[in-house]
Design an enzyme around this catalytic site. Sequence first.
Site, PDB file in Angstrom:
ATOM      1  N   CYS A 334       0.325 -11.480   0.950  1.00 27.74           N
ATOM      2  CA  CYS A 334      -0.748 -11.285  -0.029  1.00 27.74           C
ATOM      3  C   CYS A 334      -0.317 -10.340  -1.142  1.00 27.74           C
ATOM      4  CB  CYS A 334      -2.011 -10.764   0.657  1.00 27.74           C
ATOM      5  SG  CYS A 334      -1.800  -9.224   1.563  1.00 27.74           S
ATOM      6  N   HIS A 873      -5.138  -5.490   2.698  1.00 28.36           N
ATOM      7  CA  HIS A 873      -5.044  -6.813   2.079  1.00 28.36           C
ATOM      8  C   HIS A 873      -5.033  -6.670   0.561  1.00 28.36           C
ATOM      9  CE1 HIS A 873      -5.480 -11.081   1.556  1.00 28.36           C
ATOM     10  NE2 HIS A 873      -6.642 -10.967   0.944  1.00 28.36           N
TER      11      HIS A 873
END
Length: 914
Positions: A334, A873
């Site tokens: 990510c 994230h």
Amino acid sequence: MTIPGSGLMMEQGASCLPCTPEEENKIVTDLRNESERSLKEGNLYFVISSRWFQRWERYVQIGTDKNLNGNQSSDSRHSNGASSSVAERSGPIDNSDIIENGGDCDCKEHEIQLRRTLMEGQDYVLVPQGVWEKLHQWYGGGPALPRKMIVQGVYHRNFDVEVYPLCLNLIDSRDESRSILRLSRKASVTELFQKVCALRGIEQDKARIWDYFNKRKHAQLLVSNKSLEEVNLQMDQDILLEQVDVHHSSRFGLDSTGNKLASVSLQPSRSSSAIVRGQTLSNGHSSGHRSNLYPGSSLGSGLTETDDGLDANSSPKKGEKVALAGLQNLGNTCFMNSALQCLVHTPPLMEYFLKDYRDEINTKNPLGMHGELAIAFGELLRKLCSAGRTAIAPRVFKGKLSRFAPQFGGYNQHDSQELLAFLLDGLHEDLNRVKQKPYIEMKDSDGRPDEEVSVECWRNHKARNDSVIVDVFQGQYKSTLVCPVCSKISITFDPFMYLSLPLPSTITRTMTVTVFYGDGSGLPMPYTVSLLKNGFCKDLLSALGRACCLKCDENLLLAEVFENKIYRYLEMPLEPLISIKDDEHIVAFRYPKKGMGKTKLVIFHRCPEKSASEYHKSGSKLFGTPLVTYMGEDQPSGADIVSAVFKVLSPFKRMYSSAKAPIGKENGFPTDGLDLQCSSSDAQTVEKAELEGTSSTGLSLPLLLTDDTFTSFTAFKKDTIFESGKILKVVLDWTYKEQELYDASYLKGIPEVHKSGFAAKKTRQEAISLSSCLDAFLMEEPLGPDDMWYCPCCKEHRQAVKKLDLWMLPEIIVFHLKRFTYGRYLKNKIGTFVNFPIHNLDLRKYVMNKDGQSYVYGLYAISNHYGELGGGHYTAYAKLINENRWYLFDDSHVSRSKNPTSKPQLLICCSIRE
């Protein structure tokens, strides 16, 4: 040294003749050093739980002898009460906390798997095979978790232990059965075939294996020495096994249905409109394209796979330049997806890579990647622009990235800013229009006008660096260095590609520090000051100076006191305050600047045991706070030391003297296990011993020289001469006479930095503005001790004062907000909200060069990080300039968004031309 044999064993394989902690420490240290000297591919390492390994380190006292240099953490220093205490011997090695199912399953040892998302150092440690064998011999336990060392990188080969091997899901088309294969990502396709055929009982000439990523046939894997990483296989992806009839198998170049496999362009296409319409997937390609850009290159291999999630039928309307496709997460990628979406949505880059940029690819640049990174990025950008809303799997790009930047290989989380910095630099070198960089000798400013020097520096920079990245992303700042000794001023003008801005904290902490007079001119006094939590020691010194009314001709020296010794000096101005814990004891010694000589004298205090005649023995205990002073003499003598000790003790003199010093809660000596009250007979013994000592050394105080370990005590005389510039350490034995003359209560019981009591009300972190971050970035500050500047006048390295000023800003400006802090002991993420303007960011007041340019910017891309350091994230916000709409890019998912509100790590702004 005798190492226990393996003949007599305890439970779980542990030796019944364990070594001493010191022997274990030395054996392991020697084996580790030997392993470092013989690094090579294939070396075996073992994964051990950090929880168990730290217990073992405490047992063998690793790091406890480093306290004089300040290299030991506060946590280990205070664990188990004191550093001198001995930890219990560890039990069997226990890796249950780092493996799947905690080791409860009945798996065979080679089937046991590590939990995903573990972090080295925090969750596990890696030890060489020899160390593991010794630890297992001594302690037993397990399970064993062996891992091999691999070599990564093309130009800079790095050794790395492959903690997480490649995991592949094998689907057998004959019976739809599924199996899991685990191989090194450096294993060859041939090895994959051998393992698959052995597992599924099929002859190799009858086996066909497909890259079955996302349940679609991407490419047939052919037996070769190519690594699994080179053919772009990813963690946890599918591969498909088919059995073919050797007599009727499809010819090379045909798929399982007999259709001819698509041939693809190995070069970036010349027509951007063709790319946008998805025609890169056609079988034809320009006859003028060569198969490789340079001999031996693998530049074009797999760069335009026949889908990667790309659907030619879902392309946008002809001529549109939009990229609303997501990027699939290939396993903790990510961070890469976030950075890529920010770059892809940079208007000048999109326009550049949708055109024909082939002529600008620099294959000869030794600092570049022979054009491979630029082409991989360009092809990915084109896919994103032609994929409609279909998510793309950036496998080819990740393969190139892992090849040229192995630090981003594997499946660990990384920093999107570090990746963005690498990409900008790598793209610049791959697209550098300068084929032969000229040698240019840099000149000092020598008092010339800033305008003249800046133009010269930029011209020299452009003579060696000229690319679309320089055109769009690079600006120039003015750097001013001032020598603290001779006041020499050096001015340079340097390029920058992004601005790393600190986040000034608004959370405060109170700290109590006891100030001692190093010249003996006053009694010690504790001062409590309020400081920013993320401040530095220089801030503490400034606050203390104001609190104690420090004169302009005085200095303060900070030190930590632990176990009645100076544990460390806090002499680095930029030492972060987070390295000082609330339960530590910090003191400051106050000196006149002119009185500070070259020789530092540290005075420790020692009290006799119950028998006063034993005060000369090393077993006597230290007490109180050491005193530090400076001696101005070039070559101090024993008499000078005695005089200095008398001087620093003078504030503690009692107003009266009696045969017996008054003892109370606040007077006399600490009574923690020691009885310092002397009887009359003890006093006579002390006086007699002191007279004997005085007659032998000629000193009027019972002083002994000591060393760092406090195991050696040496007498000296009045006429003993000491070398200048040394740190002299002496122990003052507090006999009955010293107890009577001086009040030692001022030396004991100094307060902690912050006394923990009732739960204090938490201070809420206030939001800060982007302008306050810029102000902090441009603030004057001293260089760190590891970044000293060589002064051409002094001919020495100096800790100069540095000041940055913005001189020229680029068309696209990247702000990196430094949310991750790395101290000596701690790693931390700053979760402060930063208020940033979306429109009309006016930076004209920050630019020194008044050239009439409009430095007004509009935000168009943001890289966000959610969660804590080492995990969390990443997502990205990007604004489509043509639509004037914001979109949220969360890996594969793309959605419309209102104006972004987040805690950004990267802000990318585009210049607004007036």
